[in-house]
Write a protein that holds these residues in place. Structure first.
Motif, PDB file in Angstrom:
ATOM      1  N   SER A 225       0.848  -1.198   0.000  1.00  0.00           N
ATOM      2  CA  SER A 225       0.000   0.000   0.000  1.00  0.00           C
ATOM      3  C   SER A 225       0.881   1.244   0.000  1.00  0.00           C
ATOM      4  CB  SER A 225      -0.924  -0.001   1.225  1.00  0.00           C
ATOM      5  OG  SER A 225      -1.948  -0.951   1.044  1.00  0.00           O
ATOM      6  N   THR A 226       0.279   2.366  -0.440  1.00  0.00           N
ATOM      7  CA  THR A 226       1.029   3.610  -0.578  1.00  0.00           C
ATOM      8  C   THR A 226       0.291   4.746   0.129  1.00  0.00           C
ATOM      9  OG1 THR A 226      -0.090   4.017  -2.697  1.00  0.00           O
ATOM     10  CG2 THR A 226       2.037   2.959  -2.795  1.00  0.00           C
ATOM     11  N   LEU A 246      -2.332  -3.006  -1.115  1.00  0.00           N
ATOM     12  CA  LEU A 246      -2.435  -2.302  -2.398  1.00  0.00           C
ATOM     13  C   LEU A 246      -3.438  -1.151  -2.371  1.00  0.00           C
ATOM     14  CD1 LEU A 246      -2.257  -5.418  -4.774  1.00  0.00           C
ATOM     15  CD2 LEU A 246      -0.515  -3.653  -4.541  1.00  0.00           C
ATOM     16  N   VAL A 247      -3.577  -0.535  -1.209  1.00  0.00           N
ATOM     17  CA  VAL A 247      -4.461   0.623  -1.059  1.00  0.00           C
ATOM     18  C   VAL A 247      -3.661   1.887  -1.361  1.00  0.00           C
ATOM     19  CG1 VAL A 247      -5.687   2.012   0.677  1.00  0.00           C
ATOM     20  CG2 VAL A 247      -5.983  -0.488   0.604  1.00  0.00           C
ATOM     21  N   GLN A 248      -4.302   2.847  -2.014  1.00  0.00           N
ATOM     22  CA  GLN A 248      -3.672   4.136  -2.295  1.00  0.00           C
ATOM     23  C   GLN A 248      -4.340   5.209  -1.446  1.00  0.00           C
ATOM     24  OE1 GLN A 248      -1.542   6.095  -3.461  1.00  0.00           O
ATOM     25  NE2 GLN A 248      -2.478   7.931  -4.248  1.00  0.00           N
ATOM     26  N   ILE A 261     -10.316  -0.215   5.587  1.00  0.00           N
ATOM     27  CA  ILE A 261     -10.143   0.081   4.160  1.00  0.00           C
ATOM     28  C   ILE A 261      -9.643  -1.196   3.485  1.00  0.00           C
ATOM     29  CG2 ILE A 261      -9.054   1.617   2.494  1.00  0.00           C
ATOM     30  CD1 ILE A 261     -10.646   3.163   4.615  1.00  0.00           C
ATOM     31  N   VAL A 262     -10.512  -1.810   2.694  1.00  0.00           N
ATOM     32  CA  VAL A 262     -10.209  -3.118   2.105  1.00  0.00           C
ATOM     33  C   VAL A 262      -9.282  -2.960   0.894  1.00  0.00           C
ATOM     34  CG1 VAL A 262     -11.277  -5.234   1.186  1.00  0.00           C
ATOM     35  CG2 VAL A 262     -12.381  -3.991   3.056  1.00  0.00           C
ATOM     36  N   ALA A 263      -8.738  -4.059   0.442  1.00  0.00           N
ATOM     37  CA  ALA A 263      -7.675  -4.058  -0.568  1.00  0.00           C
ATOM     38  C   ALA A 263      -8.025  -3.260  -1.820  1.00  0.00           C
ATOM     39  CB  ALA A 263      -7.331  -5.493  -0.962  1.00  0.00           C
ATOM     40  N   GLN A 264      -7.010  -2.595  -2.367  1.00  0.00           N
ATOM     41  CA  GLN A 264      -7.065  -1.926  -3.658  1.00  0.00           C
ATOM     42  C   GLN A 264      -8.001  -0.729  -3.699  1.00  0.00           C
ATOM     43  OE1 GLN A 264      -7.817  -5.551  -5.925  1.00  0.00           O
ATOM     44  NE2 GLN A 264      -5.746  -5.475  -6.763  1.00  0.00           N
ATOM     45  N   VAL A 265      -8.426  -0.249  -2.529  1.00  0.00           N
ATOM     46  CA  VAL A 265      -9.196   0.998  -2.478  1.00  0.00           C
ATOM     47  C   VAL A 265      -8.269   2.166  -2.805  1.00  0.00           C
ATOM     48  CG1 VAL A 265     -10.224   2.623  -0.803  1.00  0.00           C
ATOM     49  CG2 VAL A 265     -11.017   0.243  -0.924  1.00  0.00           C
ATOM     50  N   GLY A 266      -8.847   3.214  -3.409  1.00  0.00           N
ATOM     51  CA  GLY A 266      -8.116   4.446  -3.637  1.00  0.00           C
ATOM     52  C   GLY A 266      -8.822   5.626  -2.997  1.00  0.00           C
ATOM     53  N   GLN A 282     -11.554  -2.311  -3.706  1.00  0.00           N
ATOM     54  CA  GLN A 282     -11.515  -1.710  -5.032  1.00  0.00           C
ATOM     55  C   GLN A 282     -12.418  -0.497  -5.195  1.00  0.00           C
ATOM     56  OE1 GLN A 282     -12.267  -5.102  -7.623  1.00  0.00           O
ATOM     57  NE2 GLN A 282     -10.079  -5.481  -7.814  1.00  0.00           N
ATOM     58  N   ALA A 283     -13.004   0.003  -4.112  1.00  0.00           N
ATOM     59  CA  ALA A 283     -13.794   1.225  -4.214  1.00  0.00           C
ATOM     60  C   ALA A 283     -12.864   2.426  -4.340  1.00  0.00           C
ATOM     61  CB  ALA A 283     -14.698   1.385  -2.996  1.00  0.00           C
ATOM     62  N   GLY A 284     -13.436   3.547  -4.772  1.00  0.00           N
ATOM     63  CA  GLY A 284     -12.668   4.768  -4.904  1.00  0.00           C
ATOM     64  C   GLY A 284     -13.423   5.946  -4.323  1.00  0.00           C
ATOM     65  N   GLY A 302     -17.763   4.031  -6.469  1.00  0.00           N
ATOM     66  CA  GLY A 302     -16.993   5.252  -6.662  1.00  0.00           C
ATOM     67  C   GLY A 302     -17.738   6.429  -6.053  1.00  0.00           C
TER      68      GLY A 302
ATOM     69  N   PHE B 195      -5.903 -10.129   6.129  1.00  0.00           N
ATOM     70  CA  PHE B 195      -6.706  -9.042   6.698  1.00  0.00           C
ATOM     71  C   PHE B 195      -7.795  -9.653   7.587  1.00  0.00           C
ATOM     72  CE2 PHE B 195      -9.279  -5.011   5.827  1.00  0.00           C
ATOM     73  CZ  PHE B 195      -8.350  -4.157   6.389  1.00  0.00           C
ATOM     74  N   GLN B 248      -4.180  -8.699  -6.001  1.00  0.00           N
ATOM     75  CA  GLN B 248      -4.317  -8.990  -4.573  1.00  0.00           C
ATOM     76  C   GLN B 248      -5.011 -10.343  -4.399  1.00  0.00           C
ATOM     77  OE1 GLN B 248      -3.845  -8.621  -1.527  1.00  0.00           O
ATOM     78  NE2 GLN B 248      -5.690  -8.984  -0.360  1.00  0.00           N
TER      79      GLN B 248
ATOM     80  N   ASN C 224       5.215   2.226  -6.160  1.00  0.00           N
ATOM     81  CA  ASN C 224       4.720   0.863  -6.397  1.00  0.00           C
ATOM     82  C   ASN C 224       3.988   0.697  -7.733  1.00  0.00           C
ATOM     83  OD1 ASN C 224       5.876  -0.153  -4.110  1.00  0.00           O
ATOM     84  ND2 ASN C 224       4.011  -0.266  -2.897  1.00  0.00           N
ATOM     85  N   ASN C 245       0.553   6.641  -8.179  1.00  0.00           N
ATOM     86  CA  ASN C 245       0.903   5.392  -7.484  1.00  0.00           C
ATOM     87  C   ASN C 245       0.097   4.194  -7.992  1.00  0.00           C
ATOM     88  OD1 ASN C 245       2.451   7.060  -5.874  1.00  0.00           O
ATOM     89  ND2 ASN C 245       1.091   6.976  -4.112  1.00  0.00           N
ATOM     90  N   LEU C 246       0.691   3.017  -7.896  1.00  0.00           N
ATOM     91  CA  LEU C 246      -0.002   1.738  -8.110  1.00  0.00           C
ATOM     92  C   LEU C 246      -0.653   1.632  -9.491  1.00  0.00           C
ATOM     93  CD1 LEU C 246      -1.588   1.378  -4.550  1.00  0.00           C
ATOM     94  CD2 LEU C 246       0.212  -0.064  -5.499  1.00  0.00           C
ATOM     95  N   GLN C 264      -3.789   3.870  -9.579  1.00  0.00           N
ATOM     96  CA  GLN C 264      -4.459   2.582  -9.740  1.00  0.00           C
ATOM     97  C   GLN C 264      -5.086   2.366 -11.114  1.00  0.00           C
ATOM     98  OE1 GLN C 264      -6.831   2.921  -6.103  1.00  0.00           O
ATOM     99  NE2 GLN C 264      -5.553   1.369  -5.138  1.00  0.00           N
ATOM    100  N   GLN C 282      -8.228   4.647 -11.071  1.00  0.00           N
ATOM    101  CA  GLN C 282      -8.848   3.327 -11.119  1.00  0.00           C
ATOM    102  C   GLN C 282      -9.518   3.000 -12.449  1.00  0.00           C
ATOM    103  OE1 GLN C 282     -11.373   3.309  -7.571  1.00  0.00           O
ATOM    104  NE2 GLN C 282      -9.699   2.415  -6.380  1.00  0.00           N
ATOM    105  N   ARG C 300     -12.520   5.492 -12.776  1.00  0.00           N
ATOM    106  CA  ARG C 300     -13.244   4.234 -12.648  1.00  0.00           C
ATOM    107  C   ARG C 300     -13.963   3.811 -13.936  1.00  0.00           C
ATOM    108  NH1 ARG C 300     -13.252   2.003  -8.224  1.00  0.00           N
ATOM    109  NH2 ARG C 300     -15.074   0.757  -8.703  1.00  0.00           N
TER     110      ARG C 300
END
Lengths: 341, 341, 341
Positions: A225-226, A246-248, A261-266, A282-284, A302, B195, B248, C224, C245-246, C264, C282, C300
């Protein structure tokens, strides 16, 4: 059973001890002296291991499980196989967590500073700090007691890390102040400059990013994550936040207490989240958005507008979740030839 | 032509040899003794290089190409420019792969253990293992014959890596057993805790993550992807899976044989995929979902329910792909003022 | 005020000097000799600091700000609090960037080659190059003047990096040629093999990836992010591109000049972007897509078809943004019981 190469088992424990650890009342007919040697999933448990049922998807596995004991809510007790000792709890996942922590919580932290680590002479390290091979710690950094830093991680100048934090290998921290007991996973990037520039067809011009990242106590940040530092204000992550892989997190973002905050959220720059906000994978979230306390944003949504406290949002752009699912059903109906009413 | 600074060309090869390598029948009128010196894309090929046409988008480039020889399906042969030798194949991309591997397959692996690597005395390394600068290998780790480990990668205690694997630089592996011939790219994170915690407004409580990551043979995992270890069960990646960058994979996920997971996909905890599942880029799969063999999930879709073997799904939440595209067309029609029927 | 532990303030500056730096005309009534000591956000500025108003969301903060001076467009001048000196500009964010660069632009780069860095004897390093601890530089690499390479970063054989680049810690570069003044953030992966193989139920077959990554001047690549090398053609990133990022950039992708790719985003293999394309966070772009100059793809969104120059696209699959928002409104209306007309 957990692989003993990777995990040190601190058991066995009697059922009486486990019940106490999990703040559970042991049934009158249970043998408190019976000894449990491990925890295990329902489908691979044995007579000497404790399991748990939390998600009703696994009720069939529960019915067939060979687990000697199982943490479960009272309403499923009637489905238990013969001979299984029931540890009934209103919060079985939490009770199981406490039991599993008893078996495996004290993974020996090695107090060592590897000879190949490059620790600046002006950095201050507390007692019991473990520094892996190839770690770099910059000048003026302050590392609290019992902090563990994984191999090849780079801690920039003047970074502050609170007591009992664990930072994984190959991570990078700069321009940040981290509270106590944080868990920073491998490959996390904290404190690099945010995505701030004046856009122009004759050349984008960088805006200096002059803030920091402030991380509270008991925060977890997932692998790779970043978290960018602030542009002027700080980027802030409140106490107890759980952030997946992998969250931004953009510059100036503020997270309240206990957000998940679940994976790959931005989270785009300057978004502000209240306490206990939950954001699905994966939400944004758009820039400058305000999200009230307790908001739940569905996975893959989103969010483009402010969301009031307690609301549940879904879709892209996100709308109240009920409306989203009503629209989803309507469209399906229309496409099948109905009139949707 | 491939840049000779970066790639070692093992050619030249005669057309006869290349046809044999690619299991192709050379046409009667082709000169089997003609020599090819390299492979190249259609638009930069020359008389001494072999190219290929796989995607019909590039038919115009094929018509104009200066390639001396080209792998192509029979139906496009009529569009070939004069003088191009045709290597016709039902599977031109595979045939090209075999030819390109002949030219470039044997990139010299250096058998060295860099002096700056930190290899625990109890780790066992096979023959011909290459260990880059700054690599850290923990106690009890087992590294198979001819494994290559890139610089600054960290291999945790008791990790097992099978023969002929290549692990890129700056990666992190812990709590995992890896089969033979795996290709792990730079920055991959394998085996960190998943997680898993009990969510509560008075503080989330970590659940110990006691499983491992089990990776089969011939698996590829792309740059900066993350694979969490199991919570109790193991996270499992079947033989021959191809996983792209920034993917992920949550705890307890199971992938069957030969799955293809495109970049930035997220597989939530305990999802189970059958053999040969294909998941398009940026798609997501919810937790505990079962996906049958051969399912194809479209890019950017969100799968919330089990998907039967062989189904094609799209949308968010994902529905059968045909329905998704029907709904998509209907909505466009309605918005343009039609009645959608 | 920027934390002096992390940022070196090169001020103070007189208002006259700052106006000149930002190419702003100072008003007749302003005291050009007044001295400013720092920059700061509106809500934490003081009488001795310069702030800016760019996003009208922050107009209320502007009205209440204690900033001694503020960069602002003329139309908001009337809302300024008493005593604030106004630095009016048509491009206030750019003007602020120039002022902030004056205060903080010259962050001392240390010219050092850390003793623990592993620099191959055949690599050529320019003057004033800074190489962090644990860095690995492969044989034949060429590093330009004044390049800074962060700790534990790995630069592969024959990589070329132009003058004045800064590469963050824990990054990996291989098979690439980088122009001048690039900013490569921590954990970036450049040049690994792309996701190229022939798919088959009896085993996927790797296609050698024989291209490079060519990066222009003044490019930024966020933490990343991953950029795969070409399959045969090169992967190309044009001058002045800003990548967050990402982000995933697949093999053979080509970006024109000055593209902005938010966090993303995923660009699939062989996508070709013209100059000044902007892709929101995204979003995803399918393989082999052509995107004309100046296209804006909403956050998105998923672009599945070529997009003509200057178009604005949104949705998944992406359609012209106006149509997307019309459909979005129609569906909401229908679900509420209207007829949508």
């Amino acid at each position: 059973m957990a692989d003993p190469r990777f995990f040190k088992n601190c058991g066995p424990f009697s059922l009486r001890d486990l019940a106490e650890i999990a703040a559970i009342e042991l049934g009158d007919d249970a043998d408190g002296d019976r000894v449990m040697h491990d925890v295990a999933p329902l489908d691979s448990a044995s007579a000497e291991t404790v399991s748990f049922l939390d998600n009703p998807r696994y009720l069939e596995q529960f019915k067939e499980s060979a687990a000697g004991a199982c943490v479960v809510v009272a309403k499923y007790a009637k489905f238990a196989p013969r001979g299984m000792v029931l540890l009934t709890s209103d919060r079985p996942y939490r009770a199981y967590a406490l039991i599993a922590q008893a078996f495996y919580g004290d993974q020996a932290a090695v107090d060592e500073r590897h000879a190949s680590a490059q620790i600046d002479g002006s950095a201050r390290l507390g007692s019991g700090v473990s520094v892996g091979a190839g770690v770099v710690i910059g000048r003026g950094a302050e590392i609290g007691d019992r902090v563990q830093i994984g191999a090849n991680t780079v801690i920039g100048p003047f970074v502050v890390i609170g007591a009992d934090c664990a930072v994984g290998p190959n991570a990078t921290l700069s321009h940040c102040l981290v509270g106590a007991r944080a868990l920073i996973h491998p490959g996390v990037r904290i404190g690099q400059r945010g995505f701030g520039f004046d856009m122009s067809s004759d050349g984008h011009l960088d805006v200096p990013q002059l803030g920091r990242v402030i991380i509270g106590d008991d925060v977890e940040i997932g692998a790779n994550s970043t978290v960018d530092r602030g542009a002027g204000p700080d980027t802030i992550i409140g106490d107890g936040c759980k952030i997946d892989n992998l969250v931004q997190i953009g510059h100036n973002v503020q997270l309240g207490r206990g957000c998940v905050i679940v994976a790959q959220v931005g989270l785009s720059g300057s978004a502000k989240l209240g306490d206990l906000v939950v954001i699905g994978g994966q939400a944004g979230v758009a820039g400058h958005i305000k999200i009230g306390a307790g908001v739940q944003l569905a996975a893959r949504s989103g969010l483009m507008r402010d969301a009031p406290a307690g609301s549940r949002m879904a879709g892209n752009p996100a709308i109240p979740a009920k409306e989203f699912f009503r629209q989803f059903a309507l469209l399906a109906k229309l496409a099948k030839g109905g009139d949707g009413k």
